[in-house]
Write a protein that holds these residues in place. Structure first.
Motif, PDB file in Angstrom:
ATOM      1  N   GLU A  27       9.784  -1.005  -3.053  1.00 18.64           N
ATOM      2  CA  GLU A  27      10.310   0.279  -2.644  1.00 18.64           C
ATOM      3  C   GLU A  27       9.353   1.072  -1.960  1.00 18.64           C
ATOM      4  O   GLU A  27       8.008   0.629  -1.949  1.00 18.64           O
ATOM      5  CB  GLU A  27      10.310   1.283  -4.048  1.00 18.64           C
ATOM      6  N   VAL A  28       9.808   1.922  -1.120  1.00 23.13           N
ATOM      7  CA  VAL A  28       8.755   2.867  -0.097  1.00 23.13           C
ATOM      8  C   VAL A  28       9.134   4.208  -0.324  1.00 23.13           C
ATOM      9  O   VAL A  28      10.525   4.367  -0.334  1.00 23.13           O
ATOM     10  CB  VAL A  28       8.915   2.309   1.345  1.00 23.13           C
ATOM     11  N   GLY A  29       8.625   5.061  -0.659  1.00 23.56           N
ATOM     12  CA  GLY A  29       8.789   6.500  -0.896  1.00 23.56           C
ATOM     13  C   GLY A  29       7.618   7.541  -1.303  1.00 23.56           C
ATOM     14  O   GLY A  29       6.557   6.699  -1.306  1.00 23.56           O
ATOM     15  N   ASP A  30       7.861   8.612  -1.515  1.00 26.11           N
ATOM     16  CA  ASP A  30       6.744   9.355  -2.038  1.00 26.11           C
ATOM     17  C   ASP A  30       6.320   9.092  -3.538  1.00 26.11           C
ATOM     18  O   ASP A  30       6.991   8.450  -4.277  1.00 26.11           O
ATOM     19  CB  ASP A  30       7.106  10.921  -2.290  1.00 26.11           C
ATOM     20  N   PRO A  31       4.988   9.423  -3.863  1.00 27.63           N
ATOM     21  CA  PRO A  31       4.569   8.912  -5.067  1.00 27.63           C
ATOM     22  C   PRO A  31       5.341   9.160  -6.482  1.00 27.63           C
ATOM     23  O   PRO A  31       5.366   8.416  -7.199  1.00 27.63           O
ATOM     24  CB  PRO A  31       3.258   9.472  -5.268  1.00 27.63           C
ATOM     25  N   THR A  32       5.966  10.283  -6.369  1.00 23.40           N
ATOM     26  CA  THR A  32       6.721  10.611  -7.671  1.00 23.40           C
ATOM     27  C   THR A  32       8.049   9.555  -7.808  1.00 23.40           C
ATOM     28  O   THR A  32       8.250   9.448  -8.641  1.00 23.40           O
ATOM     29  CB  THR A  32       7.406  12.050  -7.637  1.00 23.40           C
ATOM     30  N   TYR A  33       8.832   9.496  -6.696  1.00 22.61           N
ATOM     31  CA  TYR A  33       9.894   8.278  -6.638  1.00 22.61           C
ATOM     32  C   TYR A  33       9.125   7.053  -7.145  1.00 22.61           C
ATOM     33  O   TYR A  33      10.048   6.376  -7.924  1.00 22.61           O
ATOM     34  CB  TYR A  33      10.312   8.443  -5.397  1.00 22.61           C
ATOM     35  N   LEU A  34       8.021   6.627  -6.497  1.00 20.69           N
ATOM     36  CA  LEU A  34       7.489   5.235  -6.903  1.00 20.69           C
ATOM     37  C   LEU A  34       7.493   5.145  -8.617  1.00 20.69           C
ATOM     38  O   LEU A  34       7.369   4.370  -9.032  1.00 20.69           O
ATOM     39  CB  LEU A  34       6.284   4.903  -6.171  1.00 20.69           C
ATOM     40  N   ALA A  35       6.643   6.521  -8.955  1.00 25.50           N
ATOM     41  CA  ALA A  35       6.514   6.476 -10.463  1.00 25.50           C
ATOM     42  C   ALA A  35       7.701   6.133 -11.093  1.00 25.50           C
ATOM     43  O   ALA A  35       7.649   5.446 -12.432  1.00 25.50           O
ATOM     44  CB  ALA A  35       6.040   7.812 -10.899  1.00 25.50           C
ATOM     45  N   SER A  36       8.765   6.673 -10.817  1.00 28.45           N
ATOM     46  CA  SER A  36      10.194   6.441 -11.405  1.00 28.45           C
ATOM     47  C   SER A  36      10.565   5.021 -11.310  1.00 28.45           C
ATOM     48  O   SER A  36      11.112   4.433 -12.439  1.00 28.45           O
ATOM     49  CB  SER A  36      11.126   7.480 -11.039  1.00 28.45           C
ATOM     50  N   LYS A  37      10.561   4.552 -10.173  1.00 27.67           N
ATOM     51  CA  LYS A  37      10.589   3.111 -10.340  1.00 27.67           C
ATOM     52  C   LYS A  37       9.698   2.168 -10.795  1.00 27.67           C
ATOM     53  O   LYS A  37      10.122   1.045 -11.406  1.00 27.67           O
ATOM     54  CB  LYS A  37      10.802   2.833  -8.664  1.00 27.67           C
ATOM     55  N   GLU A  38       8.664   2.370 -11.070  1.00 29.64           N
ATOM     56  CA  GLU A  38       7.429   1.762 -11.809  1.00 29.64           C
ATOM     57  C   GLU A  38       8.040   1.812 -13.331  1.00 29.64           C
ATOM     58  O   GLU A  38       8.171   0.634 -13.930  1.00 29.64           O
ATOM     59  CB  GLU A  38       6.192   2.713 -11.792  1.00 29.64           C
ATOM     60  N   VAL A  39       8.580   2.883 -13.628  1.00 29.73           N
ATOM     61  CA  VAL A  39       8.942   2.871 -15.351  1.00 29.73           C
ATOM     62  C   VAL A  39      10.231   1.974 -15.277  1.00 29.73           C
ATOM     63  O   VAL A  39      10.274   1.051 -16.392  1.00 29.73           O
ATOM     64  CB  VAL A  39       9.221   4.018 -15.651  1.00 29.73           C
ATOM     65  N   LYS A  40      11.241   2.068 -14.382  1.00 32.18           N
ATOM     66  CA  LYS A  40      12.503   1.161 -14.432  1.00 32.18           C
ATOM     67  C   LYS A  40      12.059  -0.174 -14.290  1.00 32.18           C
ATOM     68  O   LYS A  40      12.572  -1.029 -15.072  1.00 32.18           O
ATOM     69  CB  LYS A  40      13.505   1.572 -13.359  1.00 32.18           C
TER      70      LYS A  40
END
Length: 117
Positions: free
Chosen positions: A74-87
């Motif tokens: 994924e590429v995106g803002d850090p908040t978006y990446l944090a949600s992808k980390e959890v998933k």
């Protein structure tokens, strides 16, 4: 897509400085997957070719994909990446590469990550 070795069984796409946009990154990743390769590292930056819009570009190095390997990037803002980390963690993937870049002009940040099993 051509590729060449760059040491330790990793590969880089034909243009060393070839930054991929959102429009062509998926196609390149799919083409490399068809050759049995997966992303090993990821680099990201803001793409200034789209005036007035926040756009990102990414660059990968490649490695041979072991049998039964799953991965996600994924590429995106850090908040978006944090949600992808959890998933990603919930489905058994762990992060193998990540980077965060700050745009000096705006102060905005963009990040990129790769997760695999």
């Amino acid at each position: 897509m051509t590729y060449r070795t760059s040491g330790r069984d990793t590969f880089q796409t034909s243009g060393i400085d070839a930054w991929l946009t959102a429009a062509n990154a998926d196609a390149v990743v799919n083409a490399m997957a068809a050759k049995g390769l997966m992303p090993a590292t990821i680099d990201c930056r803001f793409d200034r070719t789209v005036p007035g819009q926040v756009a990102y570009a990414s660059k990968f190095t490649w490695q041979r994909a072991p049998a039964n390997t799953r991965y996600h990037w994924e590429v995106g803002d850090p908040t978006y990446l944090a949600s992808k980390e959890v998933k990603s963690n919930r489905v058994g993937l762990h992060r193998i590469a990540a980077k965060i870049v700050r745009d000096p002009a705006t102060g905005r940040k963009v990040g990129c990550s790769i997760w695999t099993n």
